[in-house]
Design an enzyme around this catalytic site. Structure first.
Site, PDB file in Angstrom:
ATOM      1  N   GLU A  60       0.823  -1.218   0.000  1.00 35.81           N
ATOM      2  CA  GLU A  60       0.000   0.000   0.000  1.00 35.81           C
ATOM      3  C   GLU A  60       0.850   1.258   0.000  1.00 35.81           C
ATOM      4  OE1 GLU A  60      -0.612  -2.681   1.752  1.00 35.81           O
ATOM      5  OE2 GLU A  60      -2.602  -3.305   1.083  1.00 35.81           O
ATOM      6  N   GLN A  82      -7.406  -2.355  -1.129  1.00 37.05           N
ATOM      7  CA  GLN A  82      -8.310  -3.507  -1.240  1.00 37.05           C
ATOM      8  C   GLN A  82      -9.254  -3.576  -0.038  1.00 37.05           C
ATOM      9  OE1 GLN A  82      -6.845  -7.797  -1.624  1.00 37.05           O
ATOM     10  NE2 GLN A  82      -7.212  -7.156  -3.756  1.00 37.05           N
ATOM     11  N   ILE A  87      -4.942   0.866   4.741  1.00 37.19           N
ATOM     12  CA  ILE A  87      -4.467   2.208   4.415  1.00 37.19           C
ATOM     13  C   ILE A  87      -3.393   2.634   5.417  1.00 37.19           C
ATOM     14  CG2 ILE A  87      -6.123   3.533   5.795  1.00 37.19           C
ATOM     15  CD1 ILE A  87      -6.411   5.445   3.396  1.00 37.19           C
ATOM     16  N   HIS A 129     -10.557  -6.523   8.411  1.00 34.26           N
ATOM     17  CA  HIS A 129     -11.347  -6.222   7.218  1.00 34.26           C
ATOM     18  C   HIS A 129     -12.659  -5.518   7.568  1.00 34.26           C
ATOM     19  CE1 HIS A 129      -8.690  -9.581   6.102  1.00 34.26           C
ATOM     20  NE2 HIS A 129      -8.661  -9.022   4.907  1.00 34.26           N
TER      21      HIS A 129
END
Length: 326
Positions: A60, A82, A87, A129
């Protein structure tokens, strides 16, 4: 008009901007032939080719760094995380590089880039997630922070974000990706950054919220009609810039306010909104400001625990009844 999902609206918005402006390109993990983990960029590789739809390694920091360099050279990159949880791996590039360039160089350069991706929980995605990290970026001067709640806004706001000359962090709530379907115009439109909307008009209590919590609060508003409690739901759409006038106008009308968000309570952006209201609308308040947020813990993987962790319709209904009686 045509019907599309929240996800489809984002795809339409990016594709339209790529057709309109050759400098717009996308990059990220699996965004090319595979079309993205959630298929936001499905079909882009065939239409725009590998030079404008670039598959990147699982790095990232590199995705953000390449985007910054390209933006400084006049391109308009749209970088996909994704999952927005990751991030954090590009955090330094975003807050110390992308956000500061214009200030550092006295306005002589700009960084017109978008970092976008799926955020939030309620899909049983577990610890890495499901997080809601929008508040991290609201404190950083030079960044704009967006989270749409509807398909109409998702398309209009992503187009506005791509056209903006500042770095924009664009949070998409993954729970809404395929659950939200609505008719949106066939004609081109833009939703400006920094303008809130009244999602549901009401007279008794203002609810300030964003993302997936907007529809949850609207569901609570329908239930509260039986109690003759009329909620006004304000969807702020963007945290930075924040449309304080629309919030203040509503609170001065209802005199009671709740702030509802999915991120953890401590350090959540709801605390900033509460402080603004305490400073600028204290004389209009007939009751304490109420915050409803997720628990101050990690996002559980277990579905029952995740439901317990997240704000619910019941939480909003019970808080509204208590606030109405105050």
């Amino acid at each position: 008009m045509h019907q599309t999902t929240y996800l489809g609206a984002i795809r339409e918005g990016i594709a339209e901007e790529m057709r309109r402006e050759e400098r717009v390109f996308v990059l990220g993990e699996d965004v090319g032939v595979y079309g993205g983990a959630f298929k936001v960029t499905d079909g882009f590789h065939d239409e725009f080719g590998p030079e404008r739809v670039i598959d990147m390694p699982i790095a990232e920091s590199a995705i953000v760094g390449v985007s910054i360099g390209a933006a400084l050279m006049g391109m308009r990159p749209v970088a996909e995380m994704q999952f927005m949880d990751f991030i954090s791996c590009g955090f330094d590039q975003i807050v110390n590089e992308a956000a500061t360039y214009r200030y550092r160089y006295g306005g002589a350069c700009s960084v017109p880039m978008v970092v976008r991706g799926p955020s939030g929980g309620n899909i049983h995605g577990g610890l890495f997630h499901s997080q809601s990290r929008e508040a991290w970026f609201t404190q950083v001067a030079g960044l704009k922070v967006v989270m749409p709640a509807t398909a109409y806004d998702a398309k209009g706001l992503i187009k506005a974000a791509i056209r903006d000359n500042n770095p924009v962090i664009f949070f998409e709530h993954k729970y809404l990706y395929r659950r939200v379907k609505e008719n949106i115009p066939d004609e081109e439109y833009i939703v400006p950054l920094g303008k809130a909307r009244v999602a549901s008009a009401g007279t008794d209590i203002t609810v300030v919220t964003w993302g997936a919590m907007v529809s949850l609060c609207q569901a609570a508003a329908e239930l509260l009609e039986e109690d003759d409690i009329d909620l006004e739901v304000i969807d702020i759409r963007t945290m930075v810039p924040l449309d304080t006038e629309t919030i203040l106008e509503s609170v001065r009308k209802t005199n009671r306010v709740m702030v509802v968000h999915e991120a953890s309570r401590t350090g959540g952006f709801g605390g900033e909104i509460a402080a603004i209201l305490a400073e600028q609308a204290f004389d209009s308040l007939d009751a304490p400001i109420v915050r409803i947020a997720s628990a101050d813990t990690h996002v559980p993987f277990s579905p029952p625990l995740e439901r317990f962790y997240l704000p619910s319709v019941t939480d909003v209904v019970e808080a509204a009844r208590k606030l109405a009686r105050y």
